[in-house]
Every structure is written in C-alpha cells, then in structure tokens.
Design a protein around this motif. Sequence first.
Motif, PDB file in Angstrom:
ATOM      1  N   LEU A  27       8.868  -2.416  -5.723  1.00  0.00           N
ATOM      2  CA  LEU A  27       8.654  -0.973  -5.846  1.00  0.00           C
ATOM      3  C   LEU A  27       9.451  -0.162  -4.828  1.00  0.00           C
ATOM      4  N   LEU A  28       9.755  -0.743  -3.686  1.00  0.00           N
ATOM      5  CA  LEU A  28      10.464   0.015  -2.654  1.00  0.00           C
ATOM      6  C   LEU A  28      11.800   0.571  -3.156  1.00  0.00           C
ATOM      7  N   PRO A  29      12.720  -0.264  -3.651  1.00  0.00           N
ATOM      8  CA  PRO A  29      13.979   0.304  -4.163  1.00  0.00           C
ATOM      9  C   PRO A  29      13.777   1.159  -5.410  1.00  0.00           C
ATOM     10  N   LEU A  30      12.785   0.814  -6.224  1.00  0.00           N
ATOM     11  CA  LEU A  30      12.524   1.618  -7.420  1.00  0.00           C
ATOM     12  C   LEU A  30      12.048   3.020  -7.041  1.00  0.00           C
ATOM     13  N   ASN A  31      11.231   3.111  -5.998  1.00  0.00           N
ATOM     14  CA  ASN A  31      10.783   4.429  -5.529  1.00  0.00           C
ATOM     15  C   ASN A  31      11.963   5.272  -5.047  1.00  0.00           C
ATOM     16  N   VAL A  32      12.888   4.622  -4.359  1.00  0.00           N
ATOM     17  CA  VAL A  32      14.083   5.334  -3.888  1.00  0.00           C
ATOM     18  C   VAL A  32      14.849   5.916  -5.074  1.00  0.00           C
ATOM     19  N   LEU A  33      15.018   5.110  -6.113  1.00  0.00           N
ATOM     20  CA  LEU A  33      15.732   5.578  -7.305  1.00  0.00           C
ATOM     21  C   LEU A  33      14.969   6.704  -8.002  1.00  0.00           C
ATOM     22  N   LEU A  34      13.655   6.566  -8.087  1.00  0.00           N
ATOM     23  CA  LEU A  34      12.849   7.580  -8.765  1.00  0.00           C
ATOM     24  C   LEU A  34      12.901   8.926  -8.042  1.00  0.00           C
ATOM     25  N   ILE A  35      12.848   8.881  -6.725  1.00  0.00           N
ATOM     26  CA  ILE A  35      12.740  10.118  -5.956  1.00  0.00           C
ATOM     27  C   ILE A  35      14.096  10.782  -5.725  1.00  0.00           C
ATOM     28  N   LEU A  80       0.826  -1.207   0.000  1.00  0.00           N
ATOM     29  CA  LEU A  80       0.000   0.000   0.000  1.00  0.00           C
ATOM     30  C   LEU A  80       0.863   1.262   0.000  1.00  0.00           C
ATOM     31  N   ILE A  81       1.873   1.278   0.863  1.00  0.00           N
ATOM     32  CA  ILE A  81       2.727   2.467   0.963  1.00  0.00           C
ATOM     33  C   ILE A  81       3.556   2.647  -0.306  1.00  0.00           C
ATOM     34  N   SER A  82       4.253   1.593  -0.714  1.00  0.00           N
ATOM     35  CA  SER A  82       5.123   1.687  -1.889  1.00  0.00           C
ATOM     36  C   SER A  82       4.316   1.915  -3.162  1.00  0.00           C
ATOM     37  N   GLY A  83       3.169   1.236  -3.255  1.00  0.00           N
ATOM     38  CA  GLY A  83       2.319   1.406  -4.427  1.00  0.00           C
ATOM     39  C   GLY A  83       1.763   2.814  -4.528  1.00  0.00           C
ATOM     40  N   THR A  84       1.360   3.369  -3.393  1.00  0.00           N
ATOM     41  CA  THR A  84       0.813   4.728  -3.397  1.00  0.00           C
ATOM     42  C   THR A  84       1.889   5.754  -3.743  1.00  0.00           C
ATOM     43  N   ILE A  85       3.092   5.566  -3.216  1.00  0.00           N
ATOM     44  CA  ILE A  85       4.199   6.462  -3.573  1.00  0.00           C
ATOM     45  C   ILE A  85       4.439   6.426  -5.079  1.00  0.00           C
ATOM     46  N   PHE A  86       4.451   5.224  -5.637  1.00  0.00           N
ATOM     47  CA  PHE A  86       4.697   5.099  -7.077  1.00  0.00           C
ATOM     48  C   PHE A  86       3.578   5.745  -7.891  1.00  0.00           C
ATOM     49  N   ILE A  87       2.336   5.532  -7.481  1.00  0.00           N
ATOM     50  CA  ILE A  87       1.208   6.162  -8.178  1.00  0.00           C
ATOM     51  C   ILE A  87       1.326   7.681  -8.099  1.00  0.00           C
ATOM     52  N   TYR A  88       1.727   8.178  -6.942  1.00  0.00           N
ATOM     53  CA  TYR A  88       1.890   9.622  -6.742  1.00  0.00           C
ATOM     54  C   TYR A  88       2.949  10.176  -7.701  1.00  0.00           C
ATOM     55  N   VAL A  89       4.073   9.473  -7.781  1.00  0.00           N
ATOM     56  CA  VAL A  89       5.143   9.908  -8.686  1.00  0.00           C
ATOM     57  C   VAL A  89       4.676   9.833 -10.140  1.00  0.00           C
TER      58      VAL A  89
END
Length: 214
Positions: A142-150, A68-77
């Motif tokens: 998605l967790l490490p991918l979010n880190v890379l994206l942000i 939920l957390i990682s997915g929502t961050i990715f959707i937000y980005v």
Amino acid sequence: MLRTIISNEWFTVLILLSVGILAFTRYSYNSRFIDFLGLLGNSKYLKIYSRDQKFIDQFDSLLFTNLLISGTIFIYVCYGVLYSPVDFEWALFLKILLLFGTVLLIKVLIERLIGSVFEIDSLIHEYVFQKTNYKNYIGLVLLPLNVLLIYALPLSKTLIYAILGLIILINLSGFFTSIKANQKLILANFFYFILYLCALEIGPYIILYQVITD
C-alpha cells in the motif's frame, strides 16, 4: 475521474514516516526483510521465522505500524473517492487509525484466547503468524500505491476497486496458505471453521466499514 484530496502536506509527513519505519526495519533486520519481500512467492519466510516467533516481535511490530499508517491513508482516500470528497482532518484520520488498529489487535487477542482455551496454542500461534505477515505485506504494497494515488494518478472508483481487489487477492493467498497447512484439522471441524470465518474474518471488517461510513 475524481481528485478528492486537496491538501497533501500531512499525507506527505505520514508517508515519509512509513518510509522511515521501513528503512529502519531494512537496516536493522536486513536478511529477514529480504526474505519477507518474497513472502508471496514461496513459504520460505514462514517456515524459517515461525519457529522463532514471539508474542511481541519488534520486526512484526514495525511492519504492523507501517500497515496501520498506510492502511489508514488508503481507507481515507477510499472514503473520499467512494463517498464524499474530504480534505485531511486529523480527527477523522485518528478515528480511522484507532478503529483499524483496534479491530486487528482484538482479532489477534481473541484468536490467541481461543488457542489457550482449546489447548491448541502452537497451532493458533502459527496461524496468527501467517495471517499477520500477509497483512503486513499488504501494508508494504500500500505504501507505493498511496504515493501514486495521492500524487500521480487521477483518482477514480475503478482504480480504488482494482486496488481493493489486489488487497483481497493477497489476503486470500495467506488464507489458503493457512488452510492448506491445516487442512485435516479444518475438515474435522468444518462447522466451527465456518463460525470462525463469520465471527472473526468477515464480521469485524463489516463493523469497521459501517462505523467509518456512518
């Protein structure tokens, strides 16, 4: 190239929360967590743990929270890159989180209801278990991918589409695993299978997409 997220403080907090959840999961369920990491490589995890599945399982619940957390961050980005640059806003984040979680939970409840109505509980429970774990695996990816994206990579639509493609591939992997395990039943009820795909596998995500983009 786009850099749409200006302030990352809250994303840092949320990512650390996900890391903490995964660390606790690894500490509390070390053997199971290691088996889970190999989910895409073989069906060992599904064969071992499907026998002991519960309606509410702490291990799955922890991974679902991370999803939920990682997915929502990715959707937000994604929203910021594909539609409109946006700073972090709790109201928007919680709206996406609530919608995302509601869609996933309602799908599971409807599937379990179908299993109860048609007296195929064991089959549906196994199917839901398989799908849930592949979705939780996406949360892990998605967790490490979010880190890379942000924090690291320059944001672009091409990069977002590539990650979306990876998510689809993982979903398809789980989907075909389920089809292979229940091939005879699906072929015998192919029409109802197509209805199921449209109603519960495709429809909810279209609704989620429309609500978020509107």
